[in-house]
Design an enzyme around this catalytic site. Structure first.
Site, PDB file in Angstrom:
ATOM      1  N   THR A  67       0.857  -1.186   0.000  1.00 26.45           N
ATOM      2  CA  THR A  67       0.000   0.000   0.000  1.00 26.45           C
ATOM      3  C   THR A  67       0.891   1.234   0.000  1.00 26.45           C
ATOM      4  OG1 THR A  67      -0.112   0.337   2.400  1.00 26.45           O
ATOM      5  CG2 THR A  67      -1.588  -1.325   1.463  1.00 26.45           C
ATOM      6  N   CYS A  68       0.285   2.416   0.053  1.00 23.76           N
ATOM      7  CA  CYS A  68       1.090   3.635   0.058  1.00 23.76           C
ATOM      8  C   CYS A  68       1.916   3.763   1.329  1.00 23.76           C
ATOM      9  CB  CYS A  68       0.204   4.862  -0.116  1.00 23.76           C
ATOM     10  SG  CYS A  68      -1.035   5.080   1.177  1.00 23.76           S
ATOM     11  N   SER A  74      -1.514   1.622  11.334  1.00 24.96           N
ATOM     12  CA  SER A  74      -1.654   2.551  10.216  1.00 24.96           C
ATOM     13  C   SER A  74      -1.268   3.963  10.609  1.00 24.96           C
ATOM     14  CB  SER A  74      -3.105   2.555   9.710  1.00 24.96           C
ATOM     15  OG  SER A  74      -3.483   1.279   9.248  1.00 24.96           O
ATOM     16  N   GLU A 104      -8.019   3.338  10.808  1.00 27.04           N
ATOM     17  CA  GLU A 104      -8.592   3.432   9.463  1.00 27.04           C
ATOM     18  C   GLU A 104      -8.956   2.045   8.953  1.00 27.04           C
ATOM     19  OE1 GLU A 104      -7.180   2.558   6.379  1.00 27.04           O
ATOM     20  OE2 GLU A 104      -5.195   1.878   6.995  1.00 27.04           O
ATOM     21  N   GLN A 122      -9.458   1.241   5.575  1.00 34.26           N
ATOM     22  CA  GLN A 122      -9.091   0.968   4.190  1.00 34.26           C
ATOM     23  C   GLN A 122      -8.091  -0.180   4.085  1.00 34.26           C
ATOM     24  OE1 GLN A 122      -7.293   4.253   2.157  1.00 34.26           O
ATOM     25  NE2 GLN A 122      -7.693   3.422   0.136  1.00 34.26           N
ATOM     26  N   GLN A 142      -7.549  -3.586   1.463  1.00 36.08           N
ATOM     27  CA  GLN A 142      -6.308  -3.790   0.718  1.00 36.08           C
ATOM     28  C   GLN A 142      -5.695  -5.158   1.039  1.00 36.08           C
ATOM     29  OE1 GLN A 142      -4.501  -0.216   2.248  1.00 36.08           O
ATOM     30  NE2 GLN A 142      -4.817   0.903   0.335  1.00 36.08           N
ATOM     31  N   ALA A 182      -8.227   6.930 -10.654  1.00 36.89           N
ATOM     32  CA  ALA A 182      -9.637   6.604 -10.414  1.00 36.89           C
ATOM     33  C   ALA A 182      -9.758   5.398  -9.492  1.00 36.89           C
ATOM     34  CB  ALA A 182     -10.349   6.337 -11.735  1.00 36.89           C
ATOM     35  N   GLU A 193      -9.309   3.441  -5.492  1.00 39.51           N
ATOM     36  CA  GLU A 193     -10.029   3.542  -4.230  1.00 39.51           C
ATOM     37  C   GLU A 193      -9.673   4.812  -3.468  1.00 39.51           C
ATOM     38  OE1 GLU A 193     -10.760   0.842  -0.171  1.00 39.51           O
ATOM     39  OE2 GLU A 193      -9.368   0.183  -1.724  1.00 39.51           O
ATOM     40  N   ILE A 196      -8.520   7.714  -4.640  1.00 37.88           N
ATOM     41  CA  ILE A 196      -9.091   8.882  -5.316  1.00 37.88           C
ATOM     42  C   ILE A 196     -10.600   8.938  -5.111  1.00 37.88           C
ATOM     43  CG2 ILE A 196      -9.602   9.856  -7.589  1.00 37.88           C
ATOM     44  CD1 ILE A 196      -6.818  10.541  -6.586  1.00 37.88           C
TER      45      ILE A 196
END
Length: 423
Positions: free
Chosen positions: A54-55, A112, A117, A119, A123, A193, A195, A197
Site C-alpha cells: 500500500t502507500c 496505520s 482506518e 481501508q 487492501q 480513479a 479507491e 481517489i
C-alpha cells in the site's frame, strides 16, 4: 511449520525508499511467482507467500517448514534495486507469534498512519485474493489471514478504535481549507480513479467545489467516477495542457514514474499568473516530481507530510487501543495453538493409515472364514482379537525393551493413553 514476515512502512522508511518496493495489484501475481521460485526447492519445496503493498507499507508473509528470512531479505533488496544493508536499516523482521501479532494489528488499523482506518482491511483482502489466485496461499497463511480478518472485525465491533478517525482524504480537505478561504470557489482535479481517489473525491465533493475533473489513463473508468459527482472526465495525456485550470490537484495512480513533472507545473503557474496551486500526492511511488515542492505558489503535500494532521486526535482513541490489544492477544494465542497442532498432522495421518491397514487385513481374513462356513460369532471373536493384538503389539514390545528408566516412562505413557477412566 513456521511463519515469517518482513517489511517496511511509514514509520521505518522514507517515502522514496518505500516507492522502490511498491507493487501494484496487477504486479502481485508475477512477483509472488518470482519470490516462490527463488527458494531452493530442496529445503523449501512449497513456500507459501503473500505480499501486502500500500502507500504506507510493503510486507511479505511466508510460511514453510524452515524460516528463510535472509533469503527473503536478499530477494526483496534485489527486486527494489537497493543494497541489502540499506534495506535492513529501514525494514523489520518477524516470525511466528510476532508475525501473527503484527498482521492482526495491521488488519485492525493499529499499525496505520491513520489509527483505526478501515481501508487497510480491504487492501489486505485484495492481496490475499491475489495470492490465492496464483496458488501461493496454503493452509497456514490462509488461516493467518482469515483469523486476522476475524480479529479486525471483533476490534471494530467491540471497541471505538475507528471513532474520530481522520483519513488521508479528510486531512487533504482540511489543509486545502487552510489555503483557500472558500473551497466552493475552487476547481479540483483528481488524477487516477482508484479507491484512494474515490475517497478523496467524496470528501472534496462534500465541500461543493466550483468544478471537479477526473484525469485517468482509462477514460471510461474516469467517466464512471466523474458521473457520480457531476464532474468531467479527461484523458491523462491532456493533463499538462489543462493543469493551469485547477486550484487543487490530488493524485494517486499506480504509475512507477512521476506523471506530473516540474516543467508542466512551472508552465501552469505562469498561465495562472502565479495564483497558488494546492497539490496532494498520495501515490507511492510519487506521481508528482519532488522538485515541484520548491516552487513558489505551490503547496505540495505527500502521504508522509499528511502524517501530522492525521495524528491529531489520536489521544482520544488510546483507550480503544488498549481494548484492541487484548483482543489481538487472544487471537495470537489461538493461532499459535492451531499452528502447534499442525505439527502433529503427519503423525495422525500415519496412525490413521496404519489402523486402516489393520482393519482391512482383519476384514479380509473374516470374509475368508465366513466363506469356509465358520459361524458369525466365531468370526467376530477372531476379528476383534486380531485387531486388539495388532493395536497392543507395539505397546507391549516397548514395555519389554530398554532399561528401567525408559520402561518406567513408557509405562506412564501407555497408562495415560490406554487406561484413562471415563469421567
Amino acid at each position: 511449520m513456521s511463519v515469517w514476515a518482513l517489511g517496511l512502512n511509514h514509520t521505518t522508511a522514507p517515502l522514496d525508499l518505500r516507492g522502490r518496493f511498491a507493487f501494484a495489484l496487477d504486479q502481485i501475481a508475477p512477483t509472488l511467482q518470482s519470490l516462490r521460485s527463488s527458494f531452493p526447492s530442496s529445503r523449501h519445496p512449497q513456500v507459501e507467500a503473500a505480499i501486502i503493498s500500500t502507500c504506507n507499507r510493503t510486507e511479505i508473509y511466508c510460511a514453510s517448514e524452515h524460516i528463510a528470512l535472509d533469503h527473503t531479505f536478499g530477494w526483496l533488496a534485489e527486486s527494489g534495486g537497493v543494497a541489502p544493508t540499506l534495506l535492513r536499516s529501514h525494514a523489520y523482521t518477524l516470525h511466528d507469534d510476532e508475525a501473527a501479532r503484527h498482521v492482526f494489528r495491521v488488519a485492525s488499523g493499529l499499525d496505520s498512519m491513520v489509527l483505526g482506518e478501515a481501508q487497510i482491511l480491504g487492501q489486505m483482502k485484495d492481496a490475499v485474493r491475489a495470492a490465492e489466485n496464483v496458488g501461493a496461499l496454503g493452509t497456514t497463511l490462509n488461516q493467518l489471514f482469515q483469523r486476522s480478518f476475524a480479529v479486525a472485525k471483533e476490534v471494530r465491533t467491540a471497541t471505538e478504535i475507528g471513532a474520530h478517525s481522520i483519513s488521508m482524504a479528510a486531512a487533504a480537505v482540511r489543509l486545502a481549507g487552510q489555503l483557500f478561504e472558500d473551497l466552493r470557489k475552487t476547481r479540483v482535479l483528481f488524477v487516477g480513479a482508484g479507491e484512494m481517489i474515490d475517497l478523496a473525491v467524496t470528501h472534496f465533493a462534500a465541500k461543493e467545489p466550483k468544478s471537479i475533473a477526473i484525469a485517468n489513463r482509462t477514460l471510461e473508468r474516469g467517466e464512471k467516477l466523474a458521473t457520480r459527482f457531476g464532474g468531467e472526465a479527461m484523458r491523462l495525456a491532456d493533463l499538462p495542457a489543462r493543469l493551469a485550470e485547477f486550484d487543487i490537484v490530488v493524485s494517486c495512480t499506480a504509475s512507477t514514474l512521476p506523471i506530473i513533472g516540474l516543467g508542466a507545473v512551472e508552465r501552469a503557474l505562469k498561465a495562472r499568473k502565479h495564483r497558488p496551486i494546492f497539490m496532494v500526492d498520495l501515490a507511492v511511488p510519487r506521481d508528482i516530481e519532488p522538485e515541484v515542492k520548491a516552487l513558489e505558489d505551490v503547496y505540495l503535500y505527500t502521504v508522509d507530510d499528511l502524517a501530522h494532521v492525521v495524528q491529531q486526535g489520536q489521544a482520544n482513541r488510546q483507550a480503544a487501543v488498549a481494548q484492541a490489544e487484548v483482543i489481538i492477544d487472544a487471537g495470537v494465542q489461538s493461532f499459535m495453538h492451531w499452528l502447534g497442532q499442525r505439527s502433529t498432522v503427519p503423525l495422525i495421518q500415519q496412525l490413521n493409515a496404519q489402523a486402516d491397514e489393520w482393519r482391512s487385513a482383519e476384514m479380509t481374513r473374516a470374509r475368508k472364514l465366513l466363506a469356509k462356513g465358520e459361524s458369525v460369532d466365531a468370526v467376530l471373536e477372531a476379528m476383534s482379537r486380531g485387531l486388539t493384538q495388532k493395536m497392543m503389539h507395539g505397546a507391549m514390545a516397548e514395555l519389554h525393551s530398554g532399561d528401567a528408566a525408559s520402561r518406567e516412562q513408557t509405562a506412564q505413557t501407555i497408562s495415560r493413553l490406554f487406561l484413562r477412566k471415563e469421567r
